[in-house]
Motif scaffolding. Structure first.
Motif, PDB file in Angstrom:
ATOM      1  N   ARG A 162      39.824  42.958 151.441  1.00 62.27           N
ATOM      2  CA  ARG A 162      40.471  41.721 151.047  1.00 62.27           C
ATOM      3  C   ARG A 162      41.965  41.968 150.980  1.00 62.27           C
ATOM      4  NH1 ARG A 162      40.672  39.940 144.879  1.00 62.27           N
ATOM      5  NH2 ARG A 162      42.729  39.337 145.677  1.00 62.27           N
ATOM      6  N   THR A 163      42.727  40.898 150.961  1.00 66.21           N
ATOM      7  CA  THR A 163      44.166  41.025 150.836  1.00 66.21           C
ATOM      8  C   THR A 163      44.566  40.930 149.365  1.00 66.21           C
ATOM      9  OG1 THR A 163      46.304  40.092 151.438  1.00 66.21           O
ATOM     10  CG2 THR A 163      44.467  38.561 151.205  1.00 66.21           C
ATOM     11  N   PHE A 164      45.575  41.680 149.008  1.00 65.82           N
ATOM     12  CA  PHE A 164      46.124  41.613 147.657  1.00 65.82           C
ATOM     13  C   PHE A 164      47.549  41.077 147.694  1.00 65.82           C
ATOM     14  CE2 PHE A 164      42.737  43.374 145.282  1.00 65.82           C
ATOM     15  CZ  PHE A 164      42.128  44.334 146.074  1.00 65.82           C
ATOM     16  N   SER A 165      47.849  40.258 148.674  1.00 67.20           N
ATOM     17  CA  SER A 165      49.217  39.781 148.866  1.00 67.20           C
ATOM     18  C   SER A 165      49.692  38.917 147.707  1.00 67.20           C
ATOM     19  CB  SER A 165      49.331  39.009 150.183  1.00 67.20           C
ATOM     20  OG  SER A 165      48.465  37.894 150.171  1.00 67.20           O
ATOM     21  N   ASN A 166      48.791  38.374 146.922  1.00 68.95           N
ATOM     22  CA  ASN A 166      49.180  37.546 145.776  1.00 68.95           C
ATOM     23  C   ASN A 166      48.996  38.257 144.436  1.00 68.95           C
ATOM     24  OD1 ASN A 166      49.827  35.282 147.380  1.00 68.95           O
ATOM     25  ND2 ASN A 166      47.650  34.745 147.506  1.00 68.95           N
ATOM     26  N   ASN A 167      48.745  39.550 144.496  1.00 70.55           N
ATOM     27  CA  ASN A 167      48.492  40.328 143.286  1.00 70.55           C
ATOM     28  C   ASN A 167      49.603  41.329 143.028  1.00 70.55           C
ATOM     29  OD1 ASN A 167      45.765  39.685 144.721  1.00 70.55           O
ATOM     30  ND2 ASN A 167      45.206  40.021 142.586  1.00 70.55           N
ATOM     31  N   GLY A 168      49.898  41.517 141.739  1.00 75.15           N
ATOM     32  CA  GLY A 168      50.736  42.637 141.373  1.00 75.15           C
ATOM     33  C   GLY A 168      49.991  43.938 141.629  1.00 75.15           C
ATOM     34  N   MET A 169      50.729  44.982 141.981  1.00 77.74           N
ATOM     35  CA  MET A 169      50.118  46.265 142.277  1.00 77.74           C
ATOM     36  C   MET A 169      50.745  47.330 141.380  1.00 77.74           C
ATOM     37  SD  MET A 169      47.928  45.610 144.677  1.00 77.74           S
ATOM     38  CE  MET A 169      47.506  47.234 145.313  1.00 77.74           C
ATOM     39  N   GLY A 170      49.952  48.315 141.005  1.00 81.59           N
ATOM     40  CA  GLY A 170      50.463  49.331 140.092  1.00 81.59           C
ATOM     41  C   GLY A 170      50.058  50.735 140.480  1.00 81.59           C
ATOM     42  N   TRP A 171      50.787  51.686 139.939  1.00 81.96           N
ATOM     43  CA  TRP A 171      50.480  53.113 140.073  1.00 81.96           C
ATOM     44  C   TRP A 171      50.328  53.692 138.672  1.00 81.96           C
ATOM     45  CZ3 TRP A 171      49.544  55.527 144.650  1.00 81.96           C
ATOM     46  CH2 TRP A 171      49.973  54.902 145.811  1.00 81.96           C
ATOM     47  N   PHE A 172      49.296  54.466 138.495  1.00 80.62           N
ATOM     48  CA  PHE A 172      49.036  55.153 137.237  1.00 80.62           C
ATOM     49  C   PHE A 172      48.751  56.615 137.562  1.00 80.62           C
ATOM     50  CE2 PHE A 172      48.657  51.539 134.307  1.00 80.62           C
ATOM     51  CZ  PHE A 172      48.584  50.499 135.217  1.00 80.62           C
ATOM     52  N   ARG A 173      48.818  57.456 136.551  1.00 79.22           N
ATOM     53  CA  ARG A 173      48.489  58.864 136.782  1.00 79.22           C
ATOM     54  C   ARG A 173      47.776  59.431 135.571  1.00 79.22           C
ATOM     55  NH1 ARG A 173      54.648  61.435 136.666  1.00 79.22           N
ATOM     56  NH2 ARG A 173      54.990  61.240 134.400  1.00 79.22           N
ATOM     57  N   GLN A 174      47.019  60.469 135.834  1.00 77.65           N
ATOM     58  CA  GLN A 174      46.286  61.124 134.759  1.00 77.65           C
ATOM     59  C   GLN A 174      46.347  62.629 134.972  1.00 77.65           C
ATOM     60  OE1 GLN A 174      42.227  59.813 134.179  1.00 77.65           O
ATOM     61  NE2 GLN A 174      42.234  60.548 132.080  1.00 77.65           N
ATOM     62  N   ALA A 175      46.941  63.302 134.007  1.00 80.36           N
ATOM     63  CA  ALA A 175      47.012  64.757 134.022  1.00 80.36           C
ATOM     64  C   ALA A 175      45.808  65.322 133.271  1.00 80.36           C
ATOM     65  CB  ALA A 175      48.308  65.231 133.386  1.00 80.36           C
ATOM     66  N   PRO A 176      45.430  66.553 133.534  1.00 85.27           N
ATOM     67  CA  PRO A 176      44.287  67.155 132.846  1.00 85.27           C
ATOM     68  C   PRO A 176      44.449  67.107 131.334  1.00 85.27           C
ATOM     69  CG  PRO A 176      44.939  68.524 134.682  1.00 85.27           C
ATOM     70  CD  PRO A 176      45.987  67.455 134.559  1.00 85.27           C
ATOM     71  N   GLY A 177      43.431  66.609 130.651  1.00 90.79           N
ATOM     72  CA  GLY A 177      43.456  66.559 129.201  1.00 90.79           C
ATOM     73  C   GLY A 177      44.283  65.435 128.617  1.00 90.79           C
ATOM     74  N   LYS A 178      44.808  64.579 129.478  1.00 94.38           N
ATOM     75  CA  LYS A 178      45.635  63.476 128.996  1.00 94.38           C
ATOM     76  C   LYS A 178      45.046  62.149 129.416  1.00 94.38           C
ATOM     77  CE  LYS A 178      50.022  66.004 128.852  1.00 94.38           C
ATOM     78  NZ  LYS A 178      51.459  65.975 129.260  1.00 94.38           N
ATOM     79  N   GLU A 179      45.489  61.097 128.750  1.00 95.86           N
ATOM     80  CA  GLU A 179      45.043  59.762 129.117  1.00 95.86           C
ATOM     81  C   GLU A 179      45.793  59.272 130.352  1.00 95.86           C
ATOM     82  OE1 GLU A 179      43.797  58.087 124.675  1.00 95.86           O
ATOM     83  OE2 GLU A 179      45.406  57.135 125.822  1.00 95.86           O
ATOM     84  N   ARG A 180      45.179  58.333 131.025  1.00 97.75           N
ATOM     85  CA  ARG A 180      45.841  57.717 132.170  1.00 97.75           C
ATOM     86  C   ARG A 180      47.065  56.960 131.680  1.00 97.75           C
ATOM     87  NH1 ARG A 180      42.149  54.625 136.477  1.00 97.75           N
ATOM     88  NH2 ARG A 180      41.099  56.639 136.198  1.00 97.75           N
ATOM     89  N   GLU A 181      48.179  57.117 132.408  1.00 99.84           N
ATOM     90  CA  GLU A 181      49.413  56.463 131.988  1.00 99.84           C
ATOM     91  C   GLU A 181      50.039  55.674 133.127  1.00 99.84           C
ATOM     92  OE1 GLU A 181      52.361  59.281 130.778  1.00 99.84           O
ATOM     93  OE2 GLU A 181      52.493  60.233 132.739  1.00 99.84           O
ATOM     94  N   PHE A 182      50.773  54.676 132.743  1.00101.84           N
ATOM     95  CA  PHE A 182      51.484  53.829 133.695  1.00101.84           C
ATOM     96  C   PHE A 182      52.610  54.608 134.351  1.00101.84           C
ATOM     97  CE2 PHE A 182      53.487  50.204 135.494  1.00101.84           C
ATOM     98  CZ  PHE A 182      54.854  50.313 135.234  1.00101.84           C
ATOM     99  N   VAL A 183      52.799  54.382 135.648  1.00 95.28           N
ATOM    100  CA  VAL A 183      53.900  55.008 136.382  1.00 95.28           C
ATOM    101  C   VAL A 183      54.845  53.944 136.929  1.00 95.28           C
ATOM    102  CG1 VAL A 183      54.530  56.432 138.362  1.00 95.28           C
ATOM    103  CG2 VAL A 183      52.480  56.989 137.029  1.00 95.28           C
ATOM    104  N   ALA A 184      54.316  53.013 137.694  1.00 91.79           N
ATOM    105  CA  ALA A 184      55.154  52.010 138.326  1.00 91.79           C
ATOM    106  C   ALA A 184      54.293  50.813 138.729  1.00 91.79           C
ATOM    107  CB  ALA A 184      55.859  52.578 139.558  1.00 91.79           C
TER     108      ALA A 184
END
Length: 123
Positions: A26-48
């Motif tokens: 499907r297309t996501f042309s009308n959706n905001g898109m994000g990047w998150f990251r998760q390091a070992p032993g840590k919670e997933r966090e927002f990046v951009a």
């Protein structure tokens, strides 16, 4: 519906890496898109994140000035250009599609997630 993140790997501190996230099904042309990251032993966090138009980005303080996100709506692809990488940037990076059109820092607003790509920054 699939989000495929790619471009991860091993890079030296101070180096650069470009992550891509291609959508299929499907297309996501009308959706905001994000990047998150998760390091070992840590919670997933927002990046951009970036809004549906590709005009308004948002960044975590920890990556501000070093990372840039953009999107190519024709290719249904989002990018994360990472410069001046630090060992603390080591994590699995995930791309995600929001249910809203604007740029969002909250992972609860994202309905679709990619499988993640490992980025390892050596010192």
């Amino acid at each position: 519906v699939q989000l495929q993140a790619s471009g991860g790997g091993l890079v030296q501190a101070g180096g650069s890496q470009l992550l891509s996230c291609a959508a299929s099904g499907r297309t996501f042309s009308n959706n905001g898109m994000g990047w998150f990251r998760q390091a070992p032993g840590k919670e997933r966090e927002f990046v951009a994140s970036i809004d549906w138009r590709g005009i308004i980005p948002a960044y975590a303080d920890s990556v501000m000035g070093r990372f840039t996100t953009s999107r190519d709506k024709a290719r249904n692809t989002v990018y994360l250009q990472m410069n001046s990488l630090k060992p603390e940037d080591t994590a699995v990076y995930y791309c995600a599609a929001s249910r809203f059109s604007y740029s969002s820092r909250s992972n609860s607003q994202y309905d679709y997630w990619g499988q993640g790509t490992q980025v390892t920054v050596s010192s």
